[in-house]
Design an enzyme around this catalytic site. Structure first.
Site, short mmCIF file in Angstrom:
data_model
loop_
_atom_site.label_atom_id
_atom_site.label_comp_id
_atom_site.label_asym_id
_atom_site.label_seq_id
_atom_site.Cartn_x
_atom_site.Cartn_y
_atom_site.Cartn_z
N ASP A 145 0.04 -1.51 6.14
CA ASP A 145 0.40 -0.96 7.89
C ASP A 145 -1.27 -1.63 8.44
OD1 ASP A 145 2.25 0.96 6.98
OD2 ASP A 145 0.76 2.59 6.27
N ASP A 182 -2.15 -1.08 10.99
CA ASP A 182 -3.57 0.28 11.20
C ASP A 182 -4.72 -0.13 10.92
OD1 ASP A 182 -3.65 0.97 9.25
OD2 ASP A 182 -2.50 2.83 9.55
N ASP A 206 -6.52 1.53 9.22
CA ASP A 206 -7.04 1.37 7.25
C ASP A 206 -5.95 0.50 6.37
OD1 ASP A 206 -7.93 3.90 7.02
OD2 ASP A 206 -5.69 5.51 7.28
N GLU A 221 0.81 -1.12 -0.58
CA GLU A 221 0.25 -0.21 -0.16
C GLU A 221 0.90 1.34 -0.47
OE1 GLU A 221 -2.14 0.16 4.01
OE2 GLU A 221 -1.93 2.05 3.80
#
Ligand code: 0RA
Length: 631
Positions: free
Chosen positions: A495, A497, A499, A422
């Site tokens: 990541d 997290d 998102d 990403e």
């Protein structure tokens, strides 16, 4: 069984011993694995015996109880396992069933038309892998009981009381020596039991958890008709009446149910003897062939449109195909593809006659379905053009790869890996950090299209998606070709997290809907970047989970450590990214597996679909099963 001479009896009993010893030695050969999946397989194996009894027409209630002490009970109101002396083995029939591999229904073969259970290994395997097992049988007005420990009888078969009615109750506690985890999960069990209740109408299946105080009862008079209603419950239906028919021909029982919704997705689940045939087979192709022919004949006869392709006809279709076959042959990668060639014709002819009748008798519904399929055909045509364009731009046609792809040098797909990363910055680090010999990097920019909501033509006009398809190389959808895939490890790296999780879900949705075979083949993975970096005395430790952090502190002592929490891949420099997440010698990656296609569909529908309410309740309850593998 062998002749009952003295010597062959001896040989037999030695073989018996070896039989269950073999199960203990190599449990995975009999139940697939010794992790949480294998653990639950024990319950399915026990339940399958009761389901067999139900399929033979002798049982209509099955109860599964998760007991306080961690053991499990599977109880049915069938005929009860026979207790009379087995003439050759000089043991009660129940003890033979419990201690002889594959002995399940051997001496009563004629009473079972068909038998469920993928491995069909029998209850003796459950016994072999249980610390203890107690069987209770109600027969002839009596209540019998016998106890086993690690597969061996530890008591006689005793008469412990009276009974009215008949049935079998098996209570067992899985062996802690065999299983890495021994706690049964209510949600996993209830999901499969619900499915079994759909597939075996009028059999009441009860599940109860005495620890968590939960209980569910599944009883569906509608059988797989109720299954389709259940699958479509969060979708907007195109017509109210669910099409349902069942017929038997040449000892093969065929049961089919279908209903269209207004989505763009095909949702067909096929079963053979209650086993989900993920890879399809002759029953499924018989259904598809017949559906295509019947609808096109109808269109022609009524002159209401042009000829439609099978794909057009299955857009928005939810269907269950359930067949009961006496001697199924399972083929394919995961042995979930029906091979018996005669089944195709049988299913085809039943579907042809039943579905034509339905269309003749329900012209309004027929019209709704056909109008929708004609629209689908138009969209598909637009998509085809968009896809053509992709193809022309891609390696499939021109030999060139997408510009964003940093390919690897290795040409052997089985040794090549593709990291889907990403964002450009993480993509840059990955490019510098990787081993370019066998690792390719594809950075994706911005949000990935939600394929659950988009029309098919929009999907194939989307840049990120076409790039992804070209890079992987095996095309997509009906045209997907596993042999052309350029990497046998496709790794999603985002990541750690919210998102990142969202992007992972979007990508998983794409792969599930348009490259499911890639997942089935075990080629799709999720990278696991570390959550923390801990430094102490010039030593660096990378930590991948919260529990791992506690363990580390216990080991090295918390004093004098400095702790850094990683929020994104971007916080790592290229060599750190290699050291922690990409180096095959130290990294963790999870292999994505579709544990349960029905659940996966439900998950993607509710997570990514249009309706908001069910999404809220679902997000917290389920996560796609992924398994840590050691590479
Ligand atoms: C062999 C023969 C018969 C029943 C069964 C096995 C049987 C096994 C299990 C396992 C769980 N529940 C079960 N219920 C029945 C037929 C016995 C007869 O003819 O009465």
């Amino acid at each position: 069984m062998e002749k009952s001479t003295k010597s062959s009896y001896k040989a037999q009993s030695i073989q018996v011993l070896e039989g269950l010893e073999a199960v203990k030695k190599r449990p995975a050969m009999y139940i697939g694995s010794t992790d949480i999946r294998g653990l639950h397989h024990l319950v399915y194996e026990a339940v399958d015996n009761s389901i067999d009894e139900a399929m033979a027409g002798y049982c209509d209630e099955i109860k599964v109880v998760l007991k306080q002490d961690g053991s499990i009970v599977v109880e049915d109101n069938g005929r009860g396992i026979p207790v009379d002396l087995h003439p050759e083995l000089k043991k009660s029939a129940v003890e033979v069933v419990m201690t002889v591999l594959h002995a399940g229904g051997k001496f009563d073969k004629d009473s079972y038309q068909v038998s469920g259970g993928l491995h069909g290994v029998g209850i003796s395997v459950v016994n072999a892998l249980s610390e203890w097992l107690v069987v209770e049988i109600k027969r002839d007005g009596k209540l019998y009981r016998q106890r086993y420990e690690n597969g061996k009888a530890s008591s006689e078969l005793e008469t412990i009381g009276e009974s009215n009615g008949r049935g079998t109750k098996i209570n067992f506690s899985p062996s802690k020596e065999t299983f890495s985890e021994t706690e049964f999960k209510y949600d996993i069990l209830s999901n499969r039991l619900r499915e079994l209740a759909f597939l075996n109408k009028n059999v009441k299946i009860i599940i109860e958890d005495e620890i968590k105080n939960k209980k569910d009862e599944f009883l569906y008079e509608g059988g797989i008709k109720s299954f389709v209603e259940y699958l479509n419950r969060h979708k907007d239906k195109l017509h109210n009446d669910v099409v349902y028919f069942t017929k038997e021909s040449k000892k093969i029982n065929v049961e089919i149910s279908l209903q269209y919704n207004d989505s763009y997705l095909e949702n067909i689940f096929s079963f053979v003897n209650n086993i989900n045939t993920h890879e399809g087979g002759t029953h499924l192709s018989g259904f598809k062939t017949a559906l295509t022919r019947v609808v096109n004949d109808y269109i022609k006869k009524k002159n209401i449109g042009t000829k439609l392709s099978g794909e057009d006809l299955r857009e928005g279709l939810t269907a269950i195909i359930s067949v009961k076959v006496p001697e199924p042959q399972f083929e394919g990668q995961t042995k979930t593809k029906l091979g018996n060639s005669n089944i195709k014709g049988i299913v085809d002819s039943i579907v042809t006659s039943e579905l034509s009748t339905f269309f003749e008798e329900n012209p309004k519904t027929a019209k709704l379905i056909i109008e929708k399929c004609l629209l689908a055909a138009k969209a598909r045509d637009a998509a085809r053009k968009a896809r053509e364009l992709t193809r022309r731009k891609s390696v499939l046609e021109s030999g060139s790869l997408p510009g964003k792809l940093a390919d690897c040098q290795e040409k052997d797909a089985s040794k090549s890996e593709l990291f889907i990363v990403e964002g450009d910055s993480a993509g840059g680090s990955a490019k510098q950090g990787r081993s370019r010999e066998f690792q390719a990097i594809l950075p994706l920019r911005g949000k990935i299209l939600n394929v659950e909501k988009a029309r098919i033509d929009k999907i194939f006009q989307n840049n990120e998606i076409t790039t992804l398809i070209s890079a992987i190389g095996g095309n997509s959808g009906e045209e997907f070709d596993l042999d052309k895939v350029r990497y046998h490890k496709v790794v999603i790296m985002t990541d750690a997290d919210v998102d990142g999780a969202h992007i992972t879900t979007l990508l998983l949705t794409f792969f599930y809907r348009h490259m499911k075979e890639l997942i089935d083949a075990g080629y799709l993975y999720i990278a696991m970047p570390p959550l923390y970096k801990v430094s102490k005395d010039k030593k660096i430790y990378y930590v991948y989970s919260e529990s791992g952090l506690n363990e580390l502190f216990e080991r090295i002592g918390k004093e004098g450590t400095s702790l850094q929490r990683y929020k994104g891949l971007g916080e790592m420099n290229p060599s750190q990214l290699w050291d922690t997440t990409m180096d095959p010698n130290v990294r963790f990656i999870k292999q994505v597996r579709i544990e349960d296609a029905v659940l996966a569909d439900e998950m993607f529908t509710t997570l990514m679909g249009e309706k908001v309410d069910p999404r809220r309740e679902f997000i917290y309850q389920n996560a796609l099963e992924a398994r840590n593998i050691d590479t």
